[in-house]
Design a protein around this motif. Structure first.
Motif, short mmCIF file in Angstrom:
data_model
loop_
_atom_site.label_atom_id
_atom_site.label_comp_id
_atom_site.label_asym_id
_atom_site.label_seq_id
_atom_site.Cartn_x
_atom_site.Cartn_y
_atom_site.Cartn_z
N TYR A 1 -26.80 42.47 38.59
CA TYR A 1 -28.18 42.21 39.00
C TYR A 1 -28.73 41.04 38.20
CZ TYR A 1 -28.82 45.61 35.12
OH TYR A 1 -28.76 46.29 33.93
N GLN A 2 -29.74 40.37 38.81
CA GLN A 2 -30.33 39.18 38.21
C GLN A 2 -31.82 39.17 38.45
OE1 GLN A 2 -28.93 35.44 39.78
NE2 GLN A 2 -29.86 34.24 38.13
N ALA A 3 -32.57 38.79 37.44
CA ALA A 3 -34.02 38.66 37.58
C ALA A 3 -34.34 37.46 38.45
CB ALA A 3 -34.66 38.50 36.21
N ASP A 4 -35.29 37.61 39.36
CA ASP A 4 -35.71 36.48 40.19
C ASP A 4 -36.38 35.42 39.32
OD1 ASP A 4 -34.71 38.01 42.19
OD2 ASP A 4 -36.62 38.31 43.24
N GLN A 5 -37.10 35.86 38.30
CA GLN A 5 -37.69 34.95 37.31
C GLN A 5 -37.74 35.69 35.97
OE1 GLN A 5 -38.34 31.63 37.68
NE2 GLN A 5 -38.61 31.71 35.45
N GLU A 6 -38.84 36.40 35.72
CA GLU A 6 -38.94 37.17 34.48
C GLU A 6 -37.97 38.35 34.53
OE1 GLU A 6 -42.38 39.63 31.94
OE2 GLU A 6 -42.56 39.40 34.11
N PHE A 7 -37.27 38.60 33.42
CA PHE A 7 -36.38 39.74 33.31
C PHE A 7 -37.10 40.83 32.52
CE2 PHE A 7 -31.92 41.22 33.46
CZ PHE A 7 -32.01 42.33 32.67
N PHE A 8 -37.44 41.96 33.20
CA PHE A 8 -38.29 42.97 32.60
C PHE A 8 -37.91 44.32 33.18
CE2 PHE A 8 -42.94 44.60 32.36
CZ PHE A 8 -42.74 45.15 31.10
N ASN A 9 -37.45 45.25 32.34
CA ASN A 9 -37.10 46.58 32.84
C ASN A 9 -37.08 47.60 31.70
OD1 ASN A 9 -34.59 46.37 31.50
ND2 ASN A 9 -33.61 45.45 33.30
N SER A 10 -36.93 48.86 32.08
CA SER A 10 -36.68 49.96 31.15
C SER A 10 -35.42 50.67 31.63
CB SER A 10 -37.86 50.93 31.11
OG SER A 10 -39.02 50.33 30.58
N TYR A 11 -34.63 51.19 30.70
CA TYR A 11 -33.35 51.77 31.12
C TYR A 11 -32.83 52.75 30.07
CZ TYR A 11 -31.38 48.55 27.69
OH TYR A 11 -31.09 47.90 26.51
N VAL A 12 -31.87 53.55 30.51
CA VAL A 12 -31.19 54.45 29.57
C VAL A 12 -29.75 54.66 30.05
CG1 VAL A 12 -32.07 56.52 30.77
CG2 VAL A 12 -31.20 56.71 28.43
N HIS A 13 -28.80 54.50 29.14
CA HIS A 13 -27.40 54.85 29.35
C HIS A 13 -27.19 56.24 28.75
CE1 HIS A 13 -25.76 50.81 30.49
NE2 HIS A 13 -26.80 50.38 29.79
N PHE A 14 -26.62 57.13 29.51
CA PHE A 14 -26.40 58.48 28.97
C PHE A 14 -25.10 59.08 29.50
CE2 PHE A 14 -28.81 58.94 32.89
CZ PHE A 14 -28.26 60.04 33.52
N PHE A 15 -24.54 59.96 28.69
CA PHE A 15 -23.34 60.69 29.06
C PHE A 15 -23.72 62.11 29.47
CE2 PHE A 15 -21.76 57.58 25.92
CZ PHE A 15 -20.74 56.98 26.66
N CYS A 16 -23.14 62.56 30.55
CA CYS A 16 -23.29 63.96 30.96
C CYS A 16 -22.16 64.29 31.92
CB CYS A 16 -24.66 64.23 31.58
SG CYS A 16 -24.88 63.55 33.23
N SER A 17 -21.94 65.55 32.16
CA SER A 17 -20.90 65.97 33.10
C SER A 17 -21.44 65.90 34.53
CB SER A 17 -20.45 67.40 32.80
OG SER A 17 -21.50 68.32 33.10
#
Length: 258
Positions: A65-81
């Motif tokens: 993915y690529q920002a159209d202009q400003e790059f702004f987000n919130s995210y979380v990487h998590f492990f689960c079954s």
């Protein structure tokens, strides 16, 4: 046990920055889009995403993915079954627009703070937050399936009335009274109630009254009859019959067990 791999809240990268992970990551990635972005998928489809869009990538899935202009987000990487996540029936590896993005962003902030601060019992707290995140996604996704014109119109009014009815279930509520408040007909009320809440007004009202009656009966100073009346049941025989049908025992037997 659900664990956090990495997370970010209100993250800014350089303008028009690109994320490209052909083999994905070992963890799940939940991403909340906060500025316009374009997502590219392994089938060469490109999807424009507006602020408020979400995506849940599964482990090992192509990410680009690529920002159209400003790059702004919130995210979380998590492990689960898979067992931890399958019951929530959340859309995966595709863009969707839940109706509760403010709640989701607030929760991502809590996850980020817990991850960064590393306080006592932090792992248990972050696992709790991820479960809460999955529940919010499940709920927000259900509302996404409702047409905009319905969600923006009668939904908010009906939701407010539903909260009022269930919060004061002992009051003499009727379908006619609800229809009058909303200024709609009975068929419309039942149609929208089923669409939004997957139930009927009467069924939910009865359940709320039974729950209140069970709570009141835990106080030995309150008689069963009084608990029934104070919960909105005016006919004791009707109350006893409903209670046995719904709870599998009589009110007296329930009180003995409590």
């Amino acid at each position: 046990m659900i664990t956090i791999d990495y997370c970010g809240y209100h993250t800014h990268n350089p303008d028009r920055d690109v994320i490209l992970r052909p083999s994905g990551t070992d963890s799940y990635l939940f991403l909340l889009v906060l500025s316009p972005m374009t997502f590219y998928f392994s089938n060469h489809n490109a999807v424009k995403a507006k602020p408020g869009a979400c995506i849940l990538y599964t482990p090992g899935k192509y990410q680009h993915y690529q920002a159209d202009q400003e790059f702004f987000n919130s995210y979380v990487h998590f492990f689960c079954s898979q067992e931890d996540i399958k019951d929530y029936e959340i859309k995966k590896n595709r863009i969707f627009y839940p109706d509760n993005t403010e709640e989701l962003n607030w929760l991502l902030k809590k996850i980020y703070q817990e991850f960064i601060n590393g306080l006592s019992k932090s792992e248990e707290m972050t696992a709790f937050y991820i479960h809460q995140l999955l529940i919010l996604l499940h709920r927000g996704q259900l509302q996404e399936e409702i047409p905009d014109e319905q969600r923006q119109g009668i939904y908010s009014e009906l939701l407010s009335l539903r909260q009022q009815v269930l919060g004061s279930c002992e009051q003499p509520w009727s379908v006619e009274k609800m229809c009058k408040i909303l200024n709609i007909g009975k068929s419309q009320l039942y149609k929208y109630y089923e669409l939004f809440f997957h139930s009927t007004p009467k069924k939910e009202l009865v359940q709320a009254r039974l729950q209140k009656a069970k709570y009141l009966m835990k106080n030995d100073a309150v008689t069963i009859n009084q608990a029934a009346y104070d919960s909105g049941f005016n006919n004791i025989c009707h109350f006893n019959r409903l209670f046995k049908m719904q709870c599998g025992c009589t009110p007296g037997e329930y009180r003995e067990k409590s």
